[in-house]
Scaffold this motif. Structure first.
Motif, PDB file in Angstrom:
ATOM      1  N   UNK A  26       0.809  -1.210   0.000  1.00 35.09           N
ATOM      2  CA  UNK A  26       0.000   0.000   0.000  1.00 35.09           C
ATOM      3  C   UNK A  26       0.846   1.266   0.000  1.00 35.09           C
ATOM      4  N   UNK A  27       2.017   1.192   0.594  1.00 40.57           N
ATOM      5  CA  UNK A  27       2.889   2.371   0.635  1.00 40.57           C
ATOM      6  C   UNK A  27       3.252   2.866  -0.761  1.00 40.57           C
ATOM      7  N   UNK A  28       3.255   1.986  -1.742  1.00 42.04           N
ATOM      8  CA  UNK A  28       3.610   2.377  -3.103  1.00 42.04           C
ATOM      9  C   UNK A  28       2.477   3.128  -3.799  1.00 42.04           C
ATOM     10  N   UNK A  29       1.268   3.040  -3.241  1.00 43.46           N
ATOM     11  CA  UNK A  29       0.102   3.681  -3.867  1.00 43.46           C
ATOM     12  C   UNK A  29      -0.449   4.847  -3.057  1.00 43.46           C
ATOM     13  N   UNK A  30      -0.217   4.830  -1.761  1.00 37.66           N
ATOM     14  CA  UNK A  30      -0.922   5.742  -0.866  1.00 37.66           C
ATOM     15  C   UNK A  30      -0.639   7.215  -1.142  1.00 37.66           C
ATOM     16  N   UNK A 296     -11.570  -0.769  -1.217  1.00 30.56           N
ATOM     17  CA  UNK A 296     -10.756   0.442  -1.331  1.00 30.56           C
ATOM     18  C   UNK A 296     -10.420   0.671  -2.792  1.00 30.56           C
ATOM     19  N   UNK A 297     -10.365   1.944  -3.173  1.00 34.18           N
ATOM     20  CA  UNK A 297      -9.996   2.331  -4.533  1.00 34.18           C
ATOM     21  C   UNK A 297      -8.917   3.404  -4.457  1.00 34.18           C
ATOM     22  N   UNK A 298      -7.767   3.138  -5.054  1.00 35.65           N
ATOM     23  CA  UNK A 298      -6.746   4.175  -5.214  1.00 35.65           C
ATOM     24  C   UNK A 298      -6.377   4.182  -6.694  1.00 35.65           C
ATOM     25  N   UNK A 299      -7.012   5.077  -7.418  1.00 34.03           N
ATOM     26  CA  UNK A 299      -6.852   5.161  -8.867  1.00 34.03           C
ATOM     27  C   UNK A 299      -7.088   3.792  -9.515  1.00 34.03           C
ATOM     28  N   UNK A 300      -6.050   3.176 -10.094  1.00 30.47           N
ATOM     29  CA  UNK A 300      -6.259   1.918 -10.812  1.00 30.47           C
ATOM     30  C   UNK A 300      -6.215   0.682  -9.911  1.00 30.47           C
ATOM     31  N   UNK A 301      -5.874   0.852  -8.635  1.00 33.91           N
ATOM     32  CA  UNK A 301      -5.816  -0.273  -7.708  1.00 33.91           C
ATOM     33  C   UNK A 301      -7.111  -0.364  -6.905  1.00 33.91           C
ATOM     34  N   UNK A 302      -7.837  -1.459  -7.088  1.00 31.42           N
ATOM     35  CA  UNK A 302      -9.043  -1.744  -6.314  1.00 31.42           C
ATOM     36  C   UNK A 302      -8.767  -2.992  -5.484  1.00 31.42           C
ATOM     37  N   UNK A 303      -9.079  -2.961  -4.198  1.00 30.05           N
ATOM     38  CA  UNK A 303      -8.767  -4.131  -3.378  1.00 30.05           C
ATOM     39  C   UNK A 303      -9.716  -4.267  -2.198  1.00 30.05           C
ATOM     40  N   UNK A 304      -9.760  -5.480  -1.666  1.00 27.95           N
ATOM     41  CA  UNK A 304     -10.638  -5.794  -0.537  1.00 27.95           C
ATOM     42  C   UNK A 304     -10.220  -7.135   0.027  1.00 27.95           C
ATOM     43  N   UNK A 305     -10.905  -7.547   1.085  1.00 31.33           N
ATOM     44  CA  UNK A 305     -10.777  -8.936   1.516  1.00 31.33           C
ATOM     45  C   UNK A 305     -11.564  -9.799   0.528  1.00 31.33           C
ATOM     46  N   UNK A 306     -11.318 -11.101   0.476  1.00 30.54           N
ATOM     47  CA  UNK A 306     -12.086 -11.959  -0.441  1.00 30.54           C
ATOM     48  C   UNK A 306     -13.581 -11.872  -0.174  1.00 30.54           C
ATOM     49  N   UNK A 326      -0.210  -7.451   9.368  1.00 31.36           N
ATOM     50  CA  UNK A 326       0.201  -6.453   8.383  1.00 31.36           C
ATOM     51  C   UNK A 326      -0.993  -6.089   7.505  1.00 31.36           C
ATOM     52  N   UNK A 327      -1.552  -4.895   7.748  1.00 33.30           N
ATOM     53  CA  UNK A 327      -2.697  -4.446   6.975  1.00 33.30           C
ATOM     54  C   UNK A 327      -2.292  -3.674   5.726  1.00 33.30           C
ATOM     55  N   UNK A 328      -1.004  -3.521   5.498  1.00 32.28           N
ATOM     56  CA  UNK A 328      -0.532  -2.755   4.351  1.00 32.28           C
ATOM     57  C   UNK A 328      -0.220  -3.637   3.149  1.00 32.28           C
ATOM     58  N   UNK A 329      -0.300  -4.934   3.328  1.00 29.80           N
ATOM     59  CA  UNK A 329      -0.072  -5.857   2.222  1.00 29.80           C
ATOM     60  C   UNK A 329      -1.387  -6.097   1.485  1.00 29.80           C
TER      61      UNK A 329
END
Length: 430
Positions: A26-30, A296-306, A326-329
């Motif tokens: 997440x640090x690479x996108x935040x 969560x949406x950060x521009x082109x990265x969309x993610x969630x738990x399964x 680790x919640x940042x992975x």
């Protein structure tokens, strides 16, 4: 057209298209949040019972201790997130969704608000909370008021007990009226009431009666949803819907609300006194979700738990979240290509806002809307959409067919991933 109800597209791509991701931190996108349009979402996945049509990520029957441990996990996640947030990552709005957020105790609910402010630095003025009639008490509503909540959305669904029983809803009409009176008395800037049409045993007359009883409370917004029967839900295999009758109900309900001063902003959303914010384009805002089950949406990265629907699998995913260090992975989501970003923009604006601004599209993507999407020309020719020199918008009939038109804009890749997910994950038993 055999069935105008193909799929409700409240976001794109759908969560069932998500899959495993690797080597994403997440640090690479935040840093992309700096100076952007950002929202904050807290997912509370607890419900008193599972509604018959619900295919959302939620669990029932959890103890107070379990829910407190979940709030602890949300605080740990927020603490890790806050460390990496850029200074200019302001959140304009906060939403507490679910599940049923007000199922939390007053102490737990106050902790969630405190985490948003103290850990995530939320200072925005727009705060939205979802609720259900049985959980809308004087004490909890007072707590919402004290915390500056500006919009409360309550899932009523019907003002007829037999229809609520058909949906496997646990609240009764008496509770709806009590809850609506409590909300009205507290004078929130915006109250929204949800209704469902197409309920087994429902008639046009009973639907309009429900709409009239809801409108009597003068809510600033009303959302109306067609009933969908999804795999893994209580109603799956028990109910067969007639889309022609459901569509007739929609038309009657739409006209009923318009006659009472509600402006239609989408197939589902009707508002009084709409403000300029409703005119903004959408589809490029960022969202950071705290909790298990939110996206969560950060521009082109969309993610969630399964994603899961079945209780057992939901509890397993929830337990894994609560034990996480680790919640940042980022391990589950979707990275959108340029084409998918374009499709997201088109879908969000044609269905949910006030049309697509041609110049904005041109400046964002460097191409012409009609050239990229010949479907638009077909829709205009068939009366589903209308265009001028500035915008392309759906017509009234186009809006009524949103759940048929929207899915036609999906890419083959996303469609394939969703179909494969439905085949292999077996959400009903997951």
């Amino acid at each position: 057209m055999d069935n105008p109800y193909v799929q409700y597209m409240y976001s794109y791509p759908h969560k069932t298209a998500y899959g495993p991701l690797s080597e994403i931190c997440l640090e690479d996108y935040i840093q992309r949040l700096a100076g952007g349009e950002n929202s904050l979402y807290f997912h509370i996945p607890f419900c008193q019972s599972k509604c018959g049509y619900c295919n959302l990520f939620s669990v029932t029957g959890q103890s107070d201790e379990f829910m407190s441990a979940y709030v602890d996990a949300m605080e740990r996640q927020a603490e890790q997130m806050r460390v990496i947030l850029p200074e200019r990552a302001d959140f304009s709005d906060l939403t507490l969704g679910g599940g049923t957020p007000l199922l939390l105790s007053e102490k737990q609910l106050q902790r969630v608000f405190s985490i948003a402010r103290d850990r995530m630095g939320f200072e925005g003025e727009t705060i939205i909370v979802e609720t259900s009639p049985a959980q809308t008490t004087e004490e909890k509503v007072a707590l919402l008021k004290e915390n500056g909540v500006t919009r409360v959305s309550m899932g009523v669904q019907s003002f007829h007990d037999e229809e609520l029983r058909s949906l496997n809803r646990r609240h009764r009409v008496e509770q709806v009226h009590r809850a609506a009176r409590i909300l009205k008395k507290n004078k929130f800037p915006c109250i929204n009431l949800d209704l469902i049409y197409g309920i087994p045993g429902q008639t046009v007359e009973s639907l309009l009666d429900s709409a009239g009883q809801a409108a009597a409370y003068e809510p600033e917004e009303m959302f109306v949803y067609p009933l969908y029967i999804k795999n893994g839900t209580f109603l799956a295999g028990r109910v067969t819907l007639d889309p022609e009758i459901v569509y007739e109900m929609y038309q009657e309900l739409r006209d009923f609300l318009k006659e009472r001063g509600y402006k239609q902003l989408s197939m589902r959303r009707f508002v009084k006194n709409s403000d300029p914010l409703n005119q903004r384009s959408c589809g490029f805002g960022n969202t950071i979700s705290i909790g298990c089950g939110g996206r969560s949406y950060i521009e082109d990265l969309h993610f969630s738990t399964p994603f899961a629907v079945g209780q057992r699998r939901c509890v397993d995913i929830l337990q894994h979240y609560m034990e996480k260090k680790d919640f940042l992975e980022v391990t589950h989501g979707y990275i959108l290509s340029e084409e998918e970003m374009r499709r997201r923009y088109v879908i969000k604006n044609i269905l949910f806002c006030c049309g697509i601004d041609k110049e904005e599209y041109r400046s964002r993507f460097g191409s012409e809307l009609e050239g990229d999407y010949p479907l638009m020309t077909e829709w205009i020719r068939s009366g589903m959409a209308v265009a001028d020199s500035e915008k392309i918008c759906l017509t009234e009939i186009g809006i009524s067919l949103s759940d048929f038109l929207g899915p036609a804009l999906m890419s083959e890749e996303v469609r394939g991933k969703m179909e494969n997910s439905a085949r292999t994950k077996e959400w009903g038993r997951a």
